[in-house]
Write an enzyme that holds these catalytic residues in place. Structure first.
Site, PDB file in Angstrom:
ATOM      1  CG  ASP A   1      -1.752   1.229   1.379  1.00  0.00           C
ATOM      2  OD1 ASP A   1      -1.681   2.112   0.496  1.00  0.00           O
ATOM      3  OD2 ASP A   1      -2.485   1.328   2.381  1.00  0.00           O
TER       4      ASP A   1
ATOM      5  CE  LYS B   1      -1.688   6.922  -3.460  1.00  0.00           C
ATOM      6  NZ  LYS B   1      -2.254   6.050  -2.408  1.00  0.00           N
TER       7      LYS B   1
ATOM      8  CD  GLU C   1      -4.958   3.497  -2.569  1.00  0.00           C
ATOM      9  OE1 GLU C   1      -5.780   4.336  -2.174  1.00  0.00           O
ATOM     10  OE2 GLU C   1      -3.794   3.804  -2.900  1.00  0.00           O
TER      11      GLU C   1
ATOM     12  CG  ASP D   1      -9.527   4.362   0.271  1.00  0.00           C
ATOM     13  OD1 ASP D   1      -9.000   5.051   1.176  1.00  0.00           O
ATOM     14  OD2 ASP D   1      -8.878   3.636  -0.484  1.00  0.00           O
TER      15      ASP D   1
END
Lengths: 613, 173
Positions: A21, A84, A182, A204
């Protein structure tokens, strides 16, 4: 654009396959061992979360994780956090520069950060460092090689962001088995754990991205029906909401990058305290900003509303209503915020599930998928069918987009499109591929431009080129073309609008392999150099503030110790020598530290007695 | 193999989407490369290509509008490729009607009138549905010229609705 047809060779013996992850705030690595998925802890201690923070030191070395977090306030532009959010972006993207006070290198293509100790680095390389750290952790855990990984990405990542992630994996020396969405990973972790069936929603909310997925789990098939989200919305924005109010309250109009970095860390800590507390305060250099959970809830309402819009659209795309949903899974650290839970509960009319640690659930799902993709004994267990999150289209006349593959189409998918010449003797034509839902080309993400050439001269409308657009199981596009009258295959050179060319990635990869062994030595050395700097700056501070506690002889000896360590740290010695020297100085400082402690206690007692009177 | 053959179906205009989804799941279980963990690269490549074709077929057949265009294409007229509009040779009166609607939409977009744009799209969707029904009837009776004309209308209406959706997207982001 990478080849659609790259497939891993199943016969090549591999070590363990892991799930990673790669998060905005924290990253994790997990693996299935004896049928059970688990997150792997760092070699020292039992921390599973690796802060996604990378520090580039003056000496040219790299520090990843908790130690890099410590260096952030002191070196805000040499320490990259939330990288990210920069993946697949160029400086031309409107929001990019707002994401952090870094020293950006002007130019087209991928964003480049100017950091200490060498060449500018791209977000791909920074992410590669995080992946490398996780790979090392897994290799230490298994005492063997780890070369294959499933890496998770936000479902709402576009082609450029996915490619950047896959390239980061390659840079870290990993064969990326799959880029897994994800929310899909989370659903997999829940599904296999609880044996669920029916329609599920995954909400999420991570550090920097928001995703929603609607999935149907039927007879061993996990089918994603629709996804939605915002690849630039997350807990970081909550922190920013707090920091902005604090800045205003402190009347800080032009904060330094260091102040901003510290303020954001303080805001984050304050946000976390509000999970349990009703009131909290944030203190920066003696200034205090007090606020309540209700204040905070109000500040983040607009952000929550944005997630609500995405959820409703995803439900509509899946052909479902909120009441059809059998369970709602919460993923991401930001779903710990009570206001988020209340909001989701109201949105779906039911209490969301969160019995698997929301920080770990994505990595666990990725580990399960890695196992499913490498373990022939498990291949019949479950099949994941995912979708493309954003429509792919082509530029047509007038800068209008014609949709080719609509969002939420199942992947992998290949679609052929015929282009005809519109002028006599036309021998070439330009194709511009974009991704997004907006009408005009300029409002969408430009993925690639290429020219079809070598068409034999013919009357208008007679020249026909068939172009095949393929999206692989990672959600990444590739293109090939065939001239239909001659049947000549065309190799298309696609110039990536964002990110790096294949050649650039290859070169970086070669460089990193060449320096592999030296890298490990250098990393260990850098860690000690950073440690030495911390000890030295502490020592100098104490010497100037409390130097009177030492006798002249003691002081001389201590100063010599400092100078010795300083020289050694700068000399580029090996890491163990430096480690011993740090230890020596620590030992030498011990009596001094005791006296400083005593003084501090005495001071506190004095302060106390004055107050008491 | 055409899209219908991929699913073992004869070309039809009406089909049960739930059954299609079920068949898609079953075929995915059969064809998907992820089910061939230990197979060689060649077998996996072939599985990948089959799955990509399956998903393309699924995308077309599950949507009644795309499905109708595809049936027409099997009859030799491709309205979806570039220049498809020219092939449909729409009458002037229709094009003027479209132009006029488009101008109205532009005005609504300029003023940010979301609800009115939605109402306009709903009107167009009704007309699109009527044209689609006429196209299906023409396709059933093998009247390719009429089917081409009606699907030409559908094509314009679909673009119009997409434009409204893009506007809504813009307004909500």
């Amino acid at each position: 654009m990478k080849g659609f047809l790259q497939i891993h060779d199943p016969l090549k013996p591999k070590g363990h396959a892991v799930g990673i992850d790669l998060g905005t705030t924290n990253s994790l690595v997990a693996a299935v061992v004896s049928g059970t998925p688990g997150c792997l802890a760092a070699d020292e201690g039992d921390a599973r979360l690796l802060p996604s923070v990378v520090h580039y030191a003056q000496t040219g070395g790299v520090v990843v994780g908790a130690r890099a977090v410590e260096l952030l306030p002191q070196f805000p532009t040499d320490t990259i956090k939330s990288v990210k959010r920069f993946m697949g972006k160029s400086l031309g993207d409107v929001e990019t520069k707002k994401l952090g006070a870094y020293r950006f290198v002007e130019g087209a293509g991928a964003v480049r950060f100017q950091v200490a100790g060498g060449q500018p680095v791209t977000p791909i390389e920074v992410s590669g460092e995080i992946l490398r750290a996780l790979k090392r952790r897994a290799e230490a855990h298994f005492a063997g090689k780890v070369e294959q990984a499933v890496i998770t990405v936000p479902a709402y990542f576009d082609d450029a962001q996915r490619q950047a992630t896959r390239d980061a994996g390659r840079l870290a020396g990993l064969e990326v088995l799959r880029l897994l969405n994800e929310p899909t990973a989370a659903a997999l972790a829940y599904g296999l754990d609880k044996g669920v069936q029916g329609t599920y929603a995954v909400y999420d909310l991570g550090g920097g991205t928001f995703d929603v997925s609607i999935l149907e789990l039927v007879d061993g098939v996990f089918q994603v029906k629709s996804v939605g989200g915002d690849s630039a919305l997350g807990g970081d924005d909550f922190d920013r909401a707090i920091a902005e109010r604090a800045l205003a309250a402190f009347s800080l109009d032009a904060p330094t990058p260091g102040e901003v970095a510290r303020l954001l860390q303080l805001a984050r800590a304050a946000k976390e305290r509000l999970t349990d507390a009703e009131q909290t305060t944030l203190e920066l250099d003696g200034r205090v900003f007090a606020f309540s959970r209700a204040d905070f809830d109000g500040w983040i309402q607009p952000l929550l509303q944005k997630t609500g819009v995405a959820v409703r659209r995803a439900l509509k795309d899946a052909g479902h209503q909120a009441s059809d949903v059998k369970g709602v899974v919460l993923v991401g650290g930001s779903t710990r915020v009570p206001a988020v839970r209340t909001f989701v509960e109201a949105l779906f009319g039911q209490r969301p599930l969160s019995d698997i640690d929301p920080d770990q659930v994505v990595a666990l799902g990725a580990a399960i998928q890695a196992d499913l993709l490498t373990n022939a004994d498990r291949q019949d267990e479950v099949l994941l069918l995912d979708v493309i999150p954003l429509s792919l289209g082509l530029e047509t006349m007038g800068g209008v987009v014609e949709k080719l593959i609509p969002r939420n189409s199942a992947i992998p998918i290949a679609q052929a499109q015929v282009f005809t010449t519109f002028q006599d003797a036309q021998t070439g034509m330009d194709v511009h591929v974009v991704q997004g839902e907006r009408e005009l080309v300029n409002d969408n993400r430009s993925l690639a431009r290429f020219r079809l050439s070598g068409i034999p001269p013919m009357a208008a409308g007679m020249g026909r080129v068939q172009v095949t657009f393929s999206v692989d199981a990672d959600g990444i596009l590739s293109v090939k073309a065939k001239e239909q009258t001659t049947g000549v295959e065309q190799a298309i050179t696609v110039k990536p609008t964002h990110g790096l060319s294949d050649e650039e990635v290859e070169q970086m990869l070669l460089d990193s392999i060449e320096h592999g062994e030296a890298d490990i030595q250098r990393r260990l050395l850098v860690e000690q150099q950073v440690e030495a700097q911390r000890v030295l700056s502490d020592a100098r501070k104490q010497l100037s503030e409390n130097g009177d506690l030492l006798s002249p002889d003691e002081r001389l000896a201590f100063e010599q110790g400092i100078a010795g360590l300083e020289a050694l740290a700068a000399s580029g010695t090996d890491h163990s020598t430096l480690k011993n020297a740090i230890h020596d100085l620590d030992e030498r400082a011990r009596p001094f530290v005791e006296r400083i402690m005593n003084r501090a206690i005495a001071k506190a007692a004095v302060g106390h007695s004055i107050q008491s009177f | 193999m055409n899209h219908f053959e991929v699913f073992g179906l004869a070309p039809v205009l009406e089909l049960d989407v739930k059954a299609l989804e079920q068949r898609h799941r079953a075929l995915s279980l059969e064809l998907h490369p992820d089910r061939l963990v230990a197979a060689d690269a060649k077998a996996r490549l072939s599985a990948l290509e089959k799955t990509a074709a399956l998903n393309d077929a699924f995308k077309v057949l599950k949507d009644p509008v795309r499905r109708a265009f595809y049936v027409l294409r099997l009859k030799g007229v491709d309205l979806e490729s570039e220049g498809g509009a020219a092939r449909a040779a729409m009458p002037m009166a229709f094009l003027e009607e479209v132009m006029e609607r488009r101008e109205r939409l532009e005005a609504l977009k300029a003023r940010g009138e979301l609800a009115q744009a939605r109402a306009l799209a709903d009107d167009v969707a009704r007309e699109q549905q009527a044209a689609l029904e006429r196209a299906k009837a023409a396709l059933t009776s093998d009247d390719v010229a009429e089917a081409t004309h009606q699907l030409g209308r559908v094509r314009y209406y679909a673009r119009f609705i997409e434009e409204v959706e893009a506007f809504e997207e813009e307004a909500s982001s």
